[in-house]
Design an enzyme around this catalytic site. Structure first.
Site, PDB file in Angstrom:
ATOM      1  N   ASN A 171      -3.032   2.248 -10.071  1.00  0.00           N
ATOM      2  CA  ASN A 171      -3.530   1.549  -8.881  1.00  0.00           C
ATOM      3  C   ASN A 171      -3.568   0.057  -9.211  1.00  0.00           C
ATOM      4  OD1 ASN A 171      -4.620   1.655  -6.128  1.00  0.00           O
ATOM      5  ND2 ASN A 171      -6.493   0.868  -7.064  1.00  0.00           N
ATOM      6  N   ASP A 203      -1.470   4.404  -6.328  1.00  0.00           N
ATOM      7  CA  ASP A 203      -0.035   4.225  -6.073  1.00  0.00           C
ATOM      8  C   ASP A 203       0.787   5.389  -6.598  1.00  0.00           C
ATOM      9  OD1 ASP A 203      -1.154   1.327  -5.925  1.00  0.00           O
ATOM     10  OD2 ASP A 203       0.805   1.346  -4.927  1.00  0.00           O
ATOM     11  N   GLY A 229       0.859  -1.180   0.000  1.00  0.00           N
ATOM     12  CA  GLY A 229       0.000   0.000   0.000  1.00  0.00           C
ATOM     13  C   GLY A 229       0.899   1.234   0.000  1.00  0.00           C
TER      14      GLY A 229
END
Ligand code: MRU
Length: 348
Positions: free
Chosen positions: A245, A235, A50
């Site tokens: 992402n 991201d 993440g």
């Protein structure tokens, strides 16, 4: 949120303590990394993952490298090499390199100064998550005023992906706190199941009603009118709003565009990369074939089949209704320019 994803442990041999996400939801166990090797391996294996959590690991990891240098007597070149390994451990989330770069200027002042700055990175992330969650909830409520919402999310953009609270799941938590969540559709998120294992775990802990679905159920659910909005994390967000992402995100955006359902990216300003003009400049991590060709260690394909395993995709700005940050909301579909928020820094 009753856990810490990433924290610093003081002691004669200090450590970066991670909640080991490879073991969830079955086991809640910590992994204490006391050296750079272990930390880099944890990043590769997604024991911690993440974008904002990786930013915290980058910043704390430099303090860890300094502690290891003090024990091992590394020369400067070795210290720099170890820090570069950590910085490059995964390419797509801009936060990892940014977390390292944020504390690097303090290297000459030693571990205490680096650690103090790293702790600021963590604190700012939590504040950013709270801020963007309120803004995201407001944006949705203004556009979808009439009922508790049925949202869809992909991968895990919760407290496990940040230092606390979460981005896309932060918006969900905020709406839940306002009594405005009817149901969350959770994409399981092949191949590593961050949705099924991690997002469902967080929602269950908070008592938020949810269903887990295979990723391929999502477009049909959106077109059938079962979903009021899709909210995902990011991201890396390029200057024009193009957003990298978890792989599968762009398919959701295409379905939303067709169905007229809002597609919302929730991310801290630390994930916005103004130095990358658009999505073509974002490096997409390719991961090991076995993640696709096997399930729980058992082969799912014939031995000769190769795999295509990009960990992320890029959703073009033209498909994104809102990028919600703690600094404000940009609507890339009509205004593809993240730099309008450049000067809106309320955090420092
Ligand atoms: O491969 P992962 O699990 O690190 O991918 C994470 C994501 O794609 C998240 O959605 C993103 O980092 C945002 S986290 C707030």
């Amino acid at each position: 949120v009753a856990f810490r994803t990433v924290e610093w442990l003081d002691g004669t041999v200090p450590a970066v303590r991670l909640l080991d996400q490879t073991r969830l939801p079955a086991d809640e166990v910590h992994l204490d990394a006391t050296d750079v090797d272990t930390l880099v391996d944890a990043v590769h294996r997604l024991a911690v993952r993440g974008a904002p959590a990786l930013g915290a690991v980058g910043a704390l990891g430099v303090a860890l490298a300094l502690a290891q240098r003090a024990r091992k007597g590394w020369p400067d070149a070795r210290l720099r090499h170890e820090i570069a390994r950590l910085r490059d451990a995964r390419p797509t989330a801009v936060n990892l390199a940014r977390g390292v770069d944020r504390v690097l200027p303090l290297l000459p002042q030693g571990q205490a100064a680096v650690l103090a700055e790293a702790r600021r990175v963590l604190a700012e992330d939590e504040a950013a998550n709270r801020g963007l969650s309120a803004r995201g909830a407001d944006w949705l409520v203004e556009r979808l005023p009439h009922r508790p919402l049925r949202l869809l999310t992909h991968c895990n953009a919760g407290a496990l992906a940040t230092t606390a609270w979460g981005t896309a799941l932060g918006v969900v938590r905020e709406l839940h706190g306002r009594g405005l969540i009817a149901l969350v559709h959770v994409d399981e998120t092949r191949p590593l199941l961050q949705g099924a294992r991690l997002t469902a775990w967080e929602l269950a802990a908070d008592g938020i009603d949810h269903v887990v679905q295979v990723d391929s159920a999502a477009p049909g659910a959106i077109l059938r009118g079962l979903v009021d909005a899709v909210v995902i994390g990011a991201d890396r967000i390029a200057a024009n709003g193009d957003t990298a992402n978890k792989v599968g995100s762009v398919g959701l955006a295409l379905a939303c565009a067709d169905a007229g359902v809002p597609f919302v990216v929730a991310a801290p300003w630390s994930t916005v990369d103004l130095a990358t003009p658009d999505g073509t400049g974002i490096v997409i991590e390719e991961r090991a074939a076995q993640e696709v060709t096997a399930l729980a260690g058992l082969p799912t394909t014939p031995p000769g089949s190769r795999a295509f395993n990009p960990a992320f995709d890029v959703t073009p700005a033209r498909l994104i209704d809102a990028v919600v940050t703690e600094r404000g909301v940009v609507e890339p579909r009509t205004h593809p320019d993240m730099s309008v928020l450049r000067l809106h820094d309320h955090t420092r």
